[in-house]
Design a protein around this motif. Structure first.
Motif: not given
Lengths: 359, 340
Positions: B178, B182, B196, B199, B254, B257, B273
């Motif tokens: 994620d 993003t 997006l 996290d 996701n 993603v 991440n």
């Protein structure tokens, strides 16, 4: 899912029986190569089927001479080199763009449109656009050339090395001892050129051509369809990607390619010169043509000593059978182009399979 | 591949993959190496008197400064907290140093600091010292932040590569990729941008709870930042000489993603991440550990994704959706968008 895999097993067995040997199917497209490796497809399919990785990675088939010609401008502070990301690791005879980026004049772009933006943001610099790719990226380059001409933007120099897929497929089939029974045709390229573009391959060479998208299951379906055709000895055009691909392709994109480029002979790394396989800007775009404006000199490569990328691309050899594979040629220090791009057959083989370690 | 004297630093040397490893081993450790540093853990374990502490540091150069789900201030606090948390420590205090480019709007700086303060407060961590430098325009990109942190080693914590054994289960505390996707989508301006969300979050609650409940059944923890899950798992096999087997169908991703990664040709396993932990746990306590993770707000999608195996080679292998197998290699260090 299981049903479709079982169907593939059945059809592969039938084709194997008709041919009396292993079935060799070439996936032309580099993105298919990566899907096949990432999904572990080879390990999931029977041994009677061999998937060959073809010349469908634009980075793989870029001649060293082309990289060298661009690198000659890496030191120039009045020039920004605009390139697609995976080109930066391709070695020429004197290193790669990545190794020369310390001066910060090499920009990674996602689309040809970005070149126009770069040109406007940097009016005092010339943007040298590394225009590579198949029929997928050629329309964007064509749009760029037309826009630049219309808007009177003068600080763009396009170094076109766009390649055509079908002439390369035909060239492979005229290679002595080639082992290709059929083609899984590229999804993206076919959206542009249409299924009918492969008719000459079916008619002249009697090889099944089936277009597939990028899901592993679509590739499995394409394999089933190809093997059915081989079993029944009825080579045809086919598509398991019907949602996106039309018989005639995208007329608008085809027209702008025709209006912008001339088709000329060109060099392919590992394959040598292929007639009528390369797109060069038409005369009316001379003011944007890097070869004319910057005097870019293109000296085609000689053979890369010991590198078997040519044989790998022709399906004559698996990457691990090359003497350089995993020894002096690795993804960190590639010799041949098939090791460079993540879509290259050798890189995919190196990264995703165990065989290199069994050498 | 060894680095030669005339080599230069490439962007990929900072990507957390093979090139980073090589730089650390052949240049940094050879210059600075000592017993503690050479262990290459997320944080250094030290004994001060009778107290076991963990000490760590991290620098943040993210671009853009603000992104969906966070900003460089929150990231700088969470990143260092996470390095302490996965080392089995309770984060106590942080330092925060700023390198600011001349011309940065004060408002931007205020927003970043406010966000850092908020993240620290939520974790009951104090920022107790810092430094500020300003460099001329062009010498930095807006703002770089370094944070260092000290944490108290949890009494029940006993984690380390050497604890890992064949049969242990591997848990990821939520969806992967994620943060990286993003940031990349922001930079590349893809159509997925708005859907997006990074996290970026502290993993200290999860790490603290599983250690508290399961003690030395928790063998190892790491936050899979740069280089993603692939880099973390490869590091485990390299350090332990064991193998790893993971199942693609069990790895939470996701869908947006995944779509963004597919479009750019990225392998989701290599994507960074900033609010996840990889936990290696004994097989007996794996289910319990999973339940604890899932009881935490950021761990709802935690999953057991595979196990440590006694393989013939130290390799990470993925069992794919179609039940094929392939090796998951150590990422190179810089994901490049593909051409078509």
């Amino acid at each position: 899912m299981l049903e479709r895999i079982n169907e593939a097993y059945t059809q592969i067995a039938r084709a194997q029986k008709t041919l009396g040997r292993t079935v060799n199917i070439m996936e032309v497209c580099g993105t298919h190569t990566v899907t096949i490796f990432r999904a572990g497809l080879r390990s999931a399919l029977p041994e009677g089927l061999k998937l060959l990785s073809g010349p469908g990675c634009p980075v793989c088939i870029t001649d060293q001479g082309y990289i060298d010609a661009i690198l000659a401008f890496a030191d120039r502070t009045d020039i920004i080199i605009a390139t697609y990301g995976d080109m930066i690791r391709v070695p020429g005879r004197n290193g790669s763009l990545e190794q020369k980026t310390n001066r910060g004049n090499i920009k990674i772009i996602l689309s040809a449109e970005d070149v126009l933006k770069l040109a406007k943001q940097n009016p005092d610099k010339k943007i040298l656009f590394v225009a590579v790719g198949f029929e997928t990226t050629a329309p964007a380059t064509a749009v760029l050339a037309n826009e630049a001409l219309q808007q009177g933007i003068k600080n763009i120099a396009i170094f076109s090395n766009h390649k055509l897929v079908v002439p390369a497929m035909a060239s492979l089939l005229t290679t002595k001892n080639h082992r290709i029974d059929a083609f899984i045709c590229p999804g993206h390229v076919s959206v542009i050129i249409g299924c009918d573009a492969y008719l000459p391959i079916v008619e002249q060479f009697h090889k099944p051509c089936v277009v597939a998208g990028f899901e592993p299951m679509q590739i499995i379906d394409a394999i089933s369809e190809i093997c059915r055709q081989l079993a029944e000895d009825e080579p045809q055009l086919g598509s398991v990607y019907q949602a996106a691909v039309k018989p005639g392709g995208n007329e608008t994109a085809k027209k702008i390619i025709n209006d912008t480029f001339d088709i000329s002979d060109g060099y392919w790394r590992g394959l040598g010169e292929i007639k009528k396989s390369t797109l060069k800007l038409k005369e009316k775009f001379s003011s944007l043509d890097a070869e004319k404006q910057l005097g870019v000199k293109f000296i085609p490569e000689e053979d890369l000593t010991g590198c078997c990328c040519g044989e790998v691309l022709c399906g004559l050899m698996d990457p691990p059978d090359c003497g350089l594979f995993a020894t002096s040629c690795t993804p960190d220090s590639p010799v041949g182009p098939c090791m460079v791009s993540s879509e290259g057959a050798c890189a995919a083989w190196f990264k995703y399979t165990r065989k290199k370690r069994q050498k | 591949m060894m680095m030669a004297d005339d080599d230069k630093i490439l962007l990929a040397h900072g990507g957390g993959g093979r090139l980073t490893n090589e730089l650390i081993r052949s240049v940094i450790i050879s210059a600075l190496g000592n017993y503690t540093l050479s262990k290459l853990t997320d944080s250094a374990e030290l004994k001060i008197g009778q107290t076991d502490i963990c000490f760590t540091t991290d620098s943040f150069v993210v671009k853009p400064l603000f992104f969906n789900g966070g900003d460089i201030g929150k990231l700088a606090v969470c990143g260092t907290i996470n390095d302490l948390a996965v080392g089995g420590a309770k984060p106590l205090v942080l330092s925060l140093s700023l390198i600011i480019e001349e011309g940065l709007e004060l408002e931007v700086l205020r927003k970043i600091l406010h966000s850092a303060a908020k993240a620290a407060k939520q974790e009951n961590v104090e920022i107790v010292c810092g430094d500020t430098k300003v460099v001329e325009a062009g010498a930095a990109d807006k703002i770089f932040i370094n944070t260092s942190g000290i944490g108290l080693k949890l009494p029940k914590a006993d984690v380390g590569f050497e604890k890992i054994a064949a049969g242990d289960k591997i848990i990821i505390t939520g969806t992967i990729g994620d943060h990286g996707m993003t940031i990349i989508s922001h930079r590349e301006g893809t159509k997925f941008e708005s859907d997006l969300k990074s996290d970026c979050a502290p993993v200290s609650e999860i790490c603290g709870k599983v250690i508290e409940a399961l003690g030395d059944d928790i063998k190892f923890m790491r936050d899979p930042t740069r280089g993603g899950l692939a880099a973390t798992l490869n590091e485990i096999v390299n350090q332990t000489n064991l193998g790893i087997e993971i199942e693609e169908s069990q790895i939470p991703v996701n869908p947006t993603v995944r779509a963004a990664a597919d479009m750019l040709g990225f392998d989701i396993l290599n994507i960074a991440n900033e609010g996840k932990a990889v936990i290696v746990v004994s097989p007996q306590k794996a289910q319990k550990c999973l339940e604890i993770c899932q009881s935490c707000e950021i761990g709802k999608e935690a999953a057991i994704i595979g196990q440590i195996i006694q393989g013939t080679e130290p390799l990470v292998e993925l069992i794919t959706m179609i039940k094929g197998r392939r090796i998951v290699p150590m990422p190179y260090g810089r994901e490049l968008p593909r051409i078509c």
